[in-house]
Design a protein around this motif. Structure first.
Motif, PDB file in Angstrom:
ATOM      1  N   LEU A 146     -12.516 -11.747 -35.847  1.00 11.04           N
ATOM      2  CA  LEU A 146     -13.474 -10.774 -36.375  1.00 11.04           C
ATOM      3  C   LEU A 146     -12.808  -9.398 -36.518  1.00 11.04           C
ATOM      4  N   ALA A 147     -12.085  -9.014 -35.455  1.00 13.83           N
ATOM      5  CA  ALA A 147     -11.381  -7.716 -35.494  1.00 13.83           C
ATOM      6  C   ALA A 147     -10.324  -7.731 -36.598  1.00 13.83           C
ATOM      7  N   GLY A 148      -9.637  -8.850 -36.740  1.00 17.00           N
ATOM      8  CA  GLY A 148      -8.612  -8.970 -37.788  1.00 17.00           C
ATOM      9  C   GLY A 148      -9.210  -8.889 -39.176  1.00 17.00           C
ATOM     10  N   ILE A 149     -10.394  -9.457 -39.338  1.00 20.61           N
ATOM     11  CA  ILE A 149     -11.050  -9.428 -40.659  1.00 20.61           C
ATOM     12  C   ILE A 149     -11.462  -8.004 -41.019  1.00 20.61           C
ATOM     13  N   VAL A 150     -12.116  -7.329 -40.081  1.00 20.40           N
ATOM     14  CA  VAL A 150     -12.678  -6.011 -40.425  1.00 20.40           C
ATOM     15  C   VAL A 150     -11.622  -4.899 -40.429  1.00 20.40           C
ATOM     16  N   SER A 151     -10.501  -5.126 -39.761  1.00 18.16           N
ATOM     17  CA  SER A 151      -9.474  -4.081 -39.694  1.00 18.16           C
ATOM     18  C   SER A 151      -8.674  -4.023 -40.989  1.00 18.16           C
ATOM     19  N   ASP A 152      -8.422  -2.793 -41.452  1.00 20.89           N
ATOM     20  CA  ASP A 152      -7.607  -2.615 -42.653  1.00 20.89           C
ATOM     21  C   ASP A 152      -6.174  -2.276 -42.307  1.00 20.89           C
ATOM     22  N   LYS A 153      -5.962  -1.818 -41.065  1.00 18.41           N
ATOM     23  CA  LYS A 153      -4.599  -1.466 -40.653  1.00 18.41           C
ATOM     24  C   LYS A 153      -4.491  -1.660 -39.150  1.00 18.41           C
ATOM     25  N   TYR A 154      -3.238  -1.583 -38.671  1.00 17.11           N
ATOM     26  CA  TYR A 154      -2.985  -1.827 -37.247  1.00 17.11           C
ATOM     27  C   TYR A 154      -3.750  -0.844 -36.367  1.00 17.11           C
ATOM     28  N   ASP A 155      -3.950   0.352 -36.883  1.00 17.94           N
ATOM     29  CA  ASP A 155      -4.636   1.385 -36.121  1.00 17.94           C
ATOM     30  C   ASP A 155      -6.070   0.960 -35.778  1.00 17.94           C
ATOM     31  N   HIS A 156      -6.743   0.351 -36.755  1.00 18.18           N
ATOM     32  CA  HIS A 156      -8.110  -0.117 -36.515  1.00 18.18           C
ATOM     33  C   HIS A 156      -8.129  -1.169 -35.407  1.00 18.18           C
ATOM     34  N   LEU A 157      -7.150  -2.057 -35.472  1.00 19.63           N
ATOM     35  CA  LEU A 157      -7.088  -3.136 -34.484  1.00 19.63           C
ATOM     36  C   LEU A 157      -6.793  -2.567 -33.093  1.00 19.63           C
ATOM     37  N   ALA A 158      -5.893  -1.580 -33.044  1.00 21.98           N
ATOM     38  CA  ALA A 158      -5.554  -0.961 -31.762  1.00 21.98           C
ATOM     39  C   ALA A 158      -6.792  -0.299 -31.154  1.00 21.98           C
ATOM     40  N   ALA A 159      -7.611   0.318 -32.002  1.00 20.12           N
ATOM     41  CA  ALA A 159      -8.842   0.966 -31.519  1.00 20.12           C
ATOM     42  C   ALA A 159      -9.777  -0.087 -30.929  1.00 20.12           C
ATOM     43  N   PHE A 160      -9.910  -1.194 -31.628  1.00 16.43           N
ATOM     44  CA  PHE A 160     -10.757  -2.297 -31.170  1.00 16.43           C
ATOM     45  C   PHE A 160     -10.267  -2.776 -29.795  1.00 16.43           C
ATOM     46  N   GLN A 161      -8.939  -2.932 -29.715  1.00 15.15           N
ATOM     47  CA  GLN A 161      -8.342  -3.478 -28.499  1.00 15.15           C
ATOM     48  C   GLN A 161      -8.457  -2.494 -27.322  1.00 15.15           C
TER      49      GLN A 161
END
Lengths: 254, 315
Positions: free
Chosen positions: A157-172
């Motif tokens: 889900l996080a991978g789908i909604v994230s547009d860049k690594y930064d978004h994923l890092a925030a999620f994490q």
């Protein structure tokens, strides 16, 4: 009819992907988690009595194992998906006759394998160095698999909604990390003030850690059935959301 | 039978309408060229055909099957060579080809033999065990073609396969696609180069701003823009006097710049005639620059002349 052969091929590819960088994806998390065990377990072991008759290190090991399973299952699907999106090689899968369900199954299954591989590595070392009991191994396995599946799905889900690594890092860093650290990995929630104890019941990771720990000692903060129900409910919710997004092609098929 | 049918395909990205109701057919066995400037909607259209983009409305059928409802069949029938040089950094070329085969449920000795044949045919055999980041751009392009062919699709779509490649590779790719075409594959090629379309394609569509502006046999289309542009540089002071040009020059004058007159001259008209007219009119020529029409000018020309006959298929 499902394209099981395609699903299997994607699963194999995902497993081979993380296995090809096993030092980073398996051994590093095992060592990092064992450092927690070394520091917290050895230093605090004699000073805390969490569950009666249980050394702190014995209490801590299942929590650490589950924390590693959760974080690594999440990392696997989320990082694989965002990397594939950024590198563009997700296109290869999207051009194939693999359905959203098969896509979801393959990614989640690979996340389970990585979560279990890391968890097993920690458990093996923990079992050698500490006196662990295995009262209800079926619960250990059930919670390990279901929790890894839920986190694999959440990672997707996080991978789908994230547009860049930064978004994923925030999620994490702002969601996954706090929720795992506040899920009772290092303590029993009964040791918390009432307010924080009540708040912990809204953290789904708490039920995964608690249910997993029950498999070792048959002791837990809440009923095993409540833990199982919450885990299943979240797994179902994450799966449904993922399948809706994948079917619509949100941020995947533009 | 049509290999691909587009029926009123629209795609909206926020305020931008990338496809504005595109309709046309590509016949089975055709070598079809899809031309257009950047942002014309070519890639959006072929990505919609391949399932990489979900159209906002309209239908696309590949070998008679709907790309949304029957996506498994259409993806088996279609191979796409994407424009970007994408690769999976974790695997070598052979592994990528075998994994891609697996997604289509293809495995075993026969599939391995086909993968070996593809590697051989595309001159990748000696690099088969190299990771993709170790490959040159040309090799990556050939690897992408191999990826698109692992499942032996009936329709092969090449999205600007020769953009940024050297002359040798361009020739190799042309030969290879011609060979595939002879074997019965339907080829759809998107390109910026009219020359490429002229050499390879038997039928061409020109897209502009999300619409089909022209659709015709290649030879017919190319014959419609047999002209060139002649830029005659003159002193600024001459133009400030608003000179009267003779009638033949006025008819072909398309633009007056600060210090130049731009004429559109049919290719069957001798330049000497134009120069003669300039000389007779006493135009103080400082320099002359001749160039062929750009693709965009051809589009504009075709649109102006044939707006009523875009050749779009009814659906």
């Amino acid at each position: 009819m499902l394209n099981w052969a395609g699903c299997w091929a994607l699963f194999v590819k995902e497993v081979r992907r993380f296995y090809s960088v096993a030092v980073q994806t398996i051994f590093a998390p095992v060592v990092a988690t064992l450092l927690y065990l070394l520091v917290f377990g050895q230093v605090i072991d004699s000073q805390l009595d969490v569950f009666s008759g249980l050394a702190y290190s014995q209490f801590l090991i299942p929590g650490l194992v589950m924390m590693a399973i959760l974080q690594n299952a999440f990392s696997n699907s989320s990082s694989s998906l965002i990397q594939s999106k950024m590198h563009g090689n997700l296109t290869f899968v999207l051009l194939s006759p693999i359905s959203p369900l098969e896509f979801y199954i393959a990614f989640t299954a690979a996340a389970i394998v990585r979560g279990l591989a890391v968890g097993a590595g920690i458990l093996v070392v923990g079992a050698i160095g500490f006196d662990l009991s295995w009262q209800a191994p079926h619960w250990i396995l059930i919670f390990a698999i279901l929790s890894a599946a839920m986190m694999g799905g959440l990672g997707m889900l996080a991978g789908i909604v994230s547009d860049k690594y930064d978004h994923l890092a925030a999620f994490q860093n702002f969601i996954i990390m706090p929720l795992t650290f506040l899920s009772g990995v290092f303590y029993s929630i009964k040791a918390l003030p009432d307010f924080w104890q009540q708040l912990s019941h809204f953290n789904p990771f708490f039920y995964m850690v608690d249910g997993f720990r029950y498999g070792f000692f048959e002791k837990a903060d809440v009923s095993i059935w409540l833990s199982l129900s919450v885990t299943l409910l979240f797994l179902l919710a994450v799966s449904v959301i993922n399948l809706i997004l994948l079917n619509k092609g949100v941020k995947i098929r533009q | 039978m049509s290999a691909v049918e587009f029926c009123n395909v629209k795609k909206q990205y926020g305020d931008l309408q990338a496809l504005k109701g595109v309709s046309f057919n590509v016949e089975e066995g055709a070598f079809f060229g899809l031309l257009g400037p950047n942002g014309a909607g070519k890639s959006t259209l072929i990505n919609a055909m391949s399932g990489l983009v979900v159209p906002s409305s309209g239908t696309i059928r590949v070998m008679g099957q709907d790309v949304v409802a029957d996506y498994r069949q259409t993806r088996r029938a279609l191979g796409l060579v994407p424009q970007e040089l994408i690769a999976d950094p974790f695997f070598n070329i052979r592994e990528m080809l075998l994994l891609q085969s697996g997604y289509f449920g293809l495995k075993g000795r026969e599939q391995r033999a086909w993968v070996d044949e593809l590697l051989e045919r595309l001159a990748l055999a000696d690099k088969a065990d190299s990771l993709t980041h170790q490959l040159s751009g040309g090799m990556k392009r050939r690897a992408l073609i191999a990826m698109a062919l692992v499942h032996k699709p009936q329709v092969l779509v090449l999205d600007e396969p020769t953009a940024g490649v050297d002359v040798d590779l361009r020739r190799t790719l042309w030969d290879f696609t011609r060979e595939l075409h002879k074997k019965g594959h339907t080829i759809i090629l998107t390109t910026h180069y009219l020359e490429e379309a002229e050499t390879l394609c038997d039928r061409v569509a020109i897209m502009q701003k999300g619409q089909i502006k022209a659709l015709d046999q290649t030879s017919a289309l190319l014959s419609k823009h047999a002209y060139r542009y002649l830029k005659v540089v003159v002193p600024k002071s001459y133009l400030q006097q608003t000179p009267q040009l003779p009638q033949p020059l006025q008819e072909i004058l398309v633009e007056t710049e600060a210090n130049a007159l731009v004429f559109r001259v049919d290719k069957d008209v001798a330049l000497a005639d134009v120069l003669g007219h300039l000389s007779q009119a006493g135009v103080p020529v400082e320099d002359i620059i001749s160039r062929d029409a750009t693709l965009e000018e051809v589009f504009i020309d075709l649109t102006a002349d044939h707006s009523a006959e875009t050749g779009e298929a009814a659906c």
